[in-house]
Scaffold this active site. Sequence first.
Site, PDB file in Angstrom:
ATOM      1  N   TRP A 303      -3.132   4.233  -9.450  1.00 33.95           N
ATOM      2  CA  TRP A 303      -1.822   4.853  -9.857  1.00 33.95           C
ATOM      3  C   TRP A 303      -1.223   4.031 -10.180  1.00 33.95           C
ATOM      4  O   TRP A 303       0.019   5.298 -11.238  1.00 33.95           O
ATOM      5  CB  TRP A 303      -2.022   5.810  -9.187  1.00 33.95           C
ATOM      6  CG  TRP A 303      -1.462   5.842  -7.490  1.00 33.95           C
ATOM      7  CD1 TRP A 303      -1.711   4.272  -7.024  1.00 33.95           C
ATOM      8  CD2 TRP A 303      -0.134   6.639  -6.942  1.00 33.95           C
ATOM      9  NE1 TRP A 303      -0.698   4.519  -5.441  1.00 33.95           N
ATOM     10  CE2 TRP A 303       0.509   5.641  -6.074  1.00 33.95           C
ATOM     11  CE3 TRP A 303       0.705   7.447  -7.153  1.00 33.95           C
ATOM     12  CZ2 TRP A 303       0.844   5.380  -4.713  1.00 33.95           C
ATOM     13  CZ3 TRP A 303       1.115   7.392  -6.264  1.00 33.95           C
ATOM     14  CH2 TRP A 303       1.654   6.650  -5.363  1.00 33.95           C
ATOM     15  N   ASP A 304      -0.618   3.101 -10.057  1.00 34.05           N
ATOM     16  CA  ASP A 304       0.063   2.554  -9.644  1.00 34.05           C
ATOM     17  C   ASP A 304       1.091   2.451 -11.462  1.00 34.05           C
ATOM     18  O   ASP A 304       2.030   2.611 -12.281  1.00 34.05           O
ATOM     19  CB  ASP A 304       0.728   1.235  -9.783  1.00 34.05           C
ATOM     20  CG  ASP A 304      -0.378   0.993  -7.594  1.00 34.05           C
ATOM     21  OD1 ASP A 304      -0.841   1.504  -7.739  1.00 34.05           O
ATOM     22  OD2 ASP A 304      -0.195  -1.218  -8.031  1.00 34.05           O
ATOM     23  N   GLU A 428      -0.889   5.853   3.340  1.00 30.48           N
ATOM     24  CA  GLU A 428      -2.901   5.688   3.482  1.00 30.48           C
ATOM     25  C   GLU A 428      -2.113   6.139   5.060  1.00 30.48           C
ATOM     26  O   GLU A 428      -2.917   4.624   5.617  1.00 30.48           O
ATOM     27  CB  GLU A 428      -2.210   4.211   2.317  1.00 30.48           C
ATOM     28  CG  GLU A 428      -2.571   4.598   1.091  1.00 30.48           C
ATOM     29  CD  GLU A 428      -3.122   3.232   0.615  1.00 30.48           C
ATOM     30  OE1 GLU A 428      -3.342   1.986   1.179  1.00 30.48           O
ATOM     31  OE2 GLU A 428      -3.979   3.409  -0.666  1.00 30.48           O
ATOM     32  N   LYS A 525       3.411   4.543   5.263  1.00 29.95           N
ATOM     33  CA  LYS A 525       3.174   3.373   4.953  1.00 29.95           C
ATOM     34  C   LYS A 525       4.235   2.534   3.659  1.00 29.95           C
ATOM     35  O   LYS A 525       5.024   2.129   3.757  1.00 29.95           O
ATOM     36  CB  LYS A 525       2.273   3.066   4.087  1.00 29.95           C
ATOM     37  CG  LYS A 525       1.981   1.986   3.771  1.00 29.95           C
ATOM     38  CD  LYS A 525       0.290   1.358   3.732  1.00 29.95           C
ATOM     39  CE  LYS A 525      -0.196   0.057   2.616  1.00 29.95           C
ATOM     40  NZ  LYS A 525      -1.085   0.282   1.889  1.00 29.95           N
ATOM     41  N   GLN A 526       4.656   4.257   3.912  1.00 26.03           N
ATOM     42  CA  GLN A 526       5.281   4.411   1.930  1.00 26.03           C
ATOM     43  C   GLN A 526       5.641   6.094   1.606  1.00 26.03           C
ATOM     44  O   GLN A 526       5.297   6.884   2.240  1.00 26.03           O
ATOM     45  CB  GLN A 526       4.568   3.703   0.727  1.00 26.03           C
ATOM     46  CG  GLN A 526       2.696   5.309   0.162  1.00 26.03           C
ATOM     47  CD  GLN A 526       1.982   3.674  -0.311  1.00 26.03           C
ATOM     48  OE1 GLN A 526       1.581   3.831   0.109  1.00 26.03           O
ATOM     49  NE2 GLN A 526       2.559   4.035  -1.345  1.00 26.03           N
TER      50      GLN A 526
END
Lengths: 656, 656
Positions: A303-304, A428, A525-526
């Site tokens: 998806w980046d 994640e 995580k993000q």
Amino acid sequence: MKDFILTLDDIGNKSVQNIETLFAQANGTLGVRASLPIRTGESTPGTFLNAFYESHDIVYGENAYGYAKQHQTMVNLFDLRSIELMIDGKSEFLLSDQSVVLDMEKGLLFESYIYETGDGKKFEYLLESFASHSERSVYAQKIQIKALNFSGVVKLVKKGRPVSVKKGEAFDPRIKNSSTELIQEGNKYTTQNSRLSIYVKFDSLSEERRLNEGESISFTQLYHISRENHFSSLSYDELKNKQVEIFANFWKSSDIEIEGNTRLQKGIRFNMYHLFNSAGRDGASNFSAKGLTGEGYEGHYFWDTEMYLLPFFIYTQPEIAKSLLSYRVSILPKAQARAKELGFQGALFAWRTINGEETSAYYPAGTAQVHINADIAYGFELFEKVTGDTDFIEENSTLIFETARFWLDYGFYSKRGFEIHEVTGPDEYTALVNNNYYTNKMAQNNLFYAARLANRLKSNEDEAKYWFNAAENMYFGFDQELQIIQQDDSFLTKEPWDFVNTPKEKYPLLLHYHPMKIYKHQVLKQADTILAHMLFDESQEQVNRDFAFYEPLTTHDSSLSRTVYGVVASKLGRSELAYRFFKEAAIMDLEDSQGNASHGIHAANMGGSWLGLIYGFAGLSYENGEIKTNNNLPKEIKSMKFTITIQGEKKHIIIE
Amino acid sequence: MKDFILTLDDIGNKSVQNIETLFAQANGTLGVRASLPIRTGESTPGTFLNAFYESHDIVYGENAYGYAKQHQTMVNLFDLRSIELMIDGKSEFLLSDQSVVLDMEKGLLFESYIYETGDGKKFEYLLESFASHSERSVYAQKIQIKALNFSGVVKLVKKGRPVSVKKGEAFDPRIKNSSTELIQEGNKYTTQNSRLSIYVKFDSLSEERRLNEGESISFTQLYHISRENHFSSLSYDELKNKQVEIFANFWKSSDIEIEGNTRLQKGIRFNMYHLFNSAGRDGASNFSAKGLTGEGYEGHYFWDTEMYLLPFFIYTQPEIAKSLLSYRVSILPKAQARAKELGFQGALFAWRTINGEETSAYYPAGTAQVHINADIAYGFELFEKVTGDTDFIEENSTLIFETARFWLDYGFYSKRGFEIHEVTGPDEYTALVNNNYYTNKMAQNNLFYAARLANRLKSNEDEAKYWFNAAENMYFGFDQELQIIQQDDSFLTKEPWDFVNTPKEKYPLLLHYHPMKIYKHQVLKQADTILAHMLFDESQEQVNRDFAFYEPLTTHDSSLSRTVYGVVASKLGRSELAYRFFKEAAIMDLEDSQGNASHGIHAANMGGSWLGLIYGFAGLSYENGEIKTNNNLPKEIKSMKFTITIQGEKKHIIIE
């Protein structure tokens, strides 16, 4: 211009493998790591062809229905950079000096190596090279070898060396080889399992000559690697002239000038340079997580592309954006098959893939990230909005409709609204949750977009009602007490992570804790909810509260995290904080702050640093035919000039 | 007594492999499948030694911190039953008649096979055999070969044939072999990776003789397979006499007589017979999911032992129960190491294992079933209560304390109480959920038991306060609207499964749907909340409501499901329904209703059928020194007589 020049002095980690990544050359099709001309043990040469992969069966400790079946691994093809040398019978050399100068303005790399034999004979190896952007199957080198302090016999062999080839062996379909060895037949090389072929044409040189002190041997070499057995006939100089011209045009439409910090100026150019180099151009390839600069993530597309890279291309290089989206169209049949296999309608795009088939071997952090469907639809929508290329969208409306169909089937109506369960959001460090805010928000957008498109095209209007209704009734969790948006149904009920007793060396957490331990805690995580806030309008107060809650829980263990927090910090007027996040993102690979640039660039972070400047500091948005900016410049940056292309027209914007 | 005799007429599926399982012979240490004397393609002979396994590295498509590292596979050792025969030079025979008679009362198997050569010569192969319960390393056979309609030369070789042996090859530790080949040195056989050895002593026979019509060759053979290099010297007849005596005692203390349905009578005896045969006796082995009758589940031990099998042993064969619990004590150090590896205090027992190390390669339905900790503690508690053997418990109190420590650390306090997140309950069609009712209930019991034990022993009393407090404040989710207990935090928010549009051939669901599809729906593989209701007191109204809600959502795709619903149906006075569940459980393997008895018996279901009769129909409970029964007999069963042992005393109970 000094700010277009990158040298070894500019990089934080000067290890051989790190240099190979940062100075790698690529043209969207071909990528070559900047490995040493004379190999050492640490050297990891690499030549990659975008979307050229080998496949192997995935072995599971415990298999189950619908698991991804095959690994796909981008193949490391050739070592195009090393040379075999002998000076008066000696073949062992000490590297006594090295200079590497990347001219990003022209797309050329200049290298100089001073080598010395055991008995003190010094010679210089001078190299000018580029991955051609005019003929994408060509890697070009111009080489000069100069005797510095001796006269003697120089013997040299310079050819493209296959990294891993089985010569002359017949293909045996019964043998599932887990290596990436190629089968060679003449100038054709074929993978053993995926049965993909390339053809090569290499200039080779083998020479033995006496040089007097100060004399040189000079030669040029062109390496052609192509999917087809015909090759460009352009000369080195012709290719070089075109290269310089192409890069001049690239910078004309893409450059960002920032005043106030030359390091960041260089960092952002370095990032754009790599983005331009690694993006697939042929509609059958995409943008690997590590670009074409290393083997990290096996060359897979995530998806980046849509969420971190595409905005840069849409606003500055719309033709490349279109190629990247065309790739998604090309794999739509695989996405339809995947949805069917999992028992759902429509299409479900693979979380990580090269050929379109799911290759994530851990579905809780792979296939379950179904938000990729909406991410892709978002990319199409942004492309249409900014470029005005409605033809492209209308031709490919099936993709938008099929992703919407998936959401309608994957979600369901409850008394709370339209819910989407058992998904993993961008974060994640939680997995298989219900009603992940980002996922629901993106799915809502996907459904609305599909409904609008259907009505506009007067096709599938009956279905469009259902899509619209699901979008209208999308459920979003909200915590009344904390007045914050819930990342998912259970996040706020989780135990807080014990940050105080987590020593620095235990990060990233995923390398030191079992998923069961990580998932049951409030730790990110993000960016997740905050990523949604970057993309969609929300009240400042709400964003402020959510930011204050989620940011301290975020480890930023993913390189995709900081830029998002940075953009949102800008939106909140917290320019000092935004600047800190931006700085870390802009020079992440130059500093090797993630510690693994040796595996390849962090492409998404590079795209994210562009977002930090354009969405963040410049506050750019484009809605209803209107370009809006906002001066969110931090005090360290005095001004910013940049060019974007809207509806086919270049706009030059200055923020001071 | 006819009801102790099992013949081919009694079984539903007469495939070669099914017969091999159902008539398999075992003694808790050694197990031998009842394979054909003359092998055919379908024949899968098997000889197993309890806890004798080979290990191999688990390969993951995507690995992560703390994943189980090695497979453990019970080794199929020898074919002890086949014979090589030649009749007048012919070695191809047609099996023209077969009779198999299992005398469960005596623990002996009688077989007769009529074979015929291509030119019409018939002979009978008569076999009497048993896995010795007096000398557990011995499998004994008495064989007679009779010429029925011819005179001629019979040549025969009868020996134990290794299933997979590497002869004479040196052990090379660099080679990780994924087979279960053994290294042979003399009479010693060693696994390649796990380095476990056995010693064998086999009676072999090789003979060539002329038989006249009606004449026979007779011989006996003893096969010794032992962990040590010394062997019993008892003769066939001595071993046989002891066998008959041991089985007489077994039935005296364990038999259940039911009047009303001879098929069920035979079914329940068949189940108890296999339970007695496959339970480990040495404190270093346990009870494999498939007993010692097949290779299903690789010979692993699960929670099945404590929750489905142990009650039978505790109430009828307490010494065996003690061995099974001693095994858990023996692997406590591995459980402590595992908890530490995952970052938690105390001990966490492996979900599936032989040597104590976790070998589940899919943690969401493996390691995440942390309820196994409390299941084991529950086994110890029940053992203490029924046998009164407090010494055993006090010696092994560390196990109870260590499991309690795990819960205290794995759970956490919130404003709702003490919560336990990220677990998988017994129902494997939901995974990684928060506050699974069964898990929380069992953990509460574990914590209370540990606290009481600590106070009684005056040891760890400070910690006991924390254990008690966590247990007291354990959180249980309750749905006010439906007035039912929530299986977990999210279960009632899930989408209902579309049972109407799920065709029969799509069961078991796990073979036809991806986990993401299954997990996000309200659908159960097996009893979960209802299992807690089988074990703990709860108001009849509550159990009724929960039963009415959860049972229709249960596929019973697990063989562990029906017996639990059956017992609870009995408790609810729904004897007709209870009878239906019991019937299915009692004859599950006889009928092969799960379709995979060929892989081995469904041991937990066999134990469950005992629970159905004793906990269910007889309503047995033992609290505070008092035996209570309840007549829940369904109309089909007129009376029930059984024997149990309480506090060392045999009690004969009759329900009419």
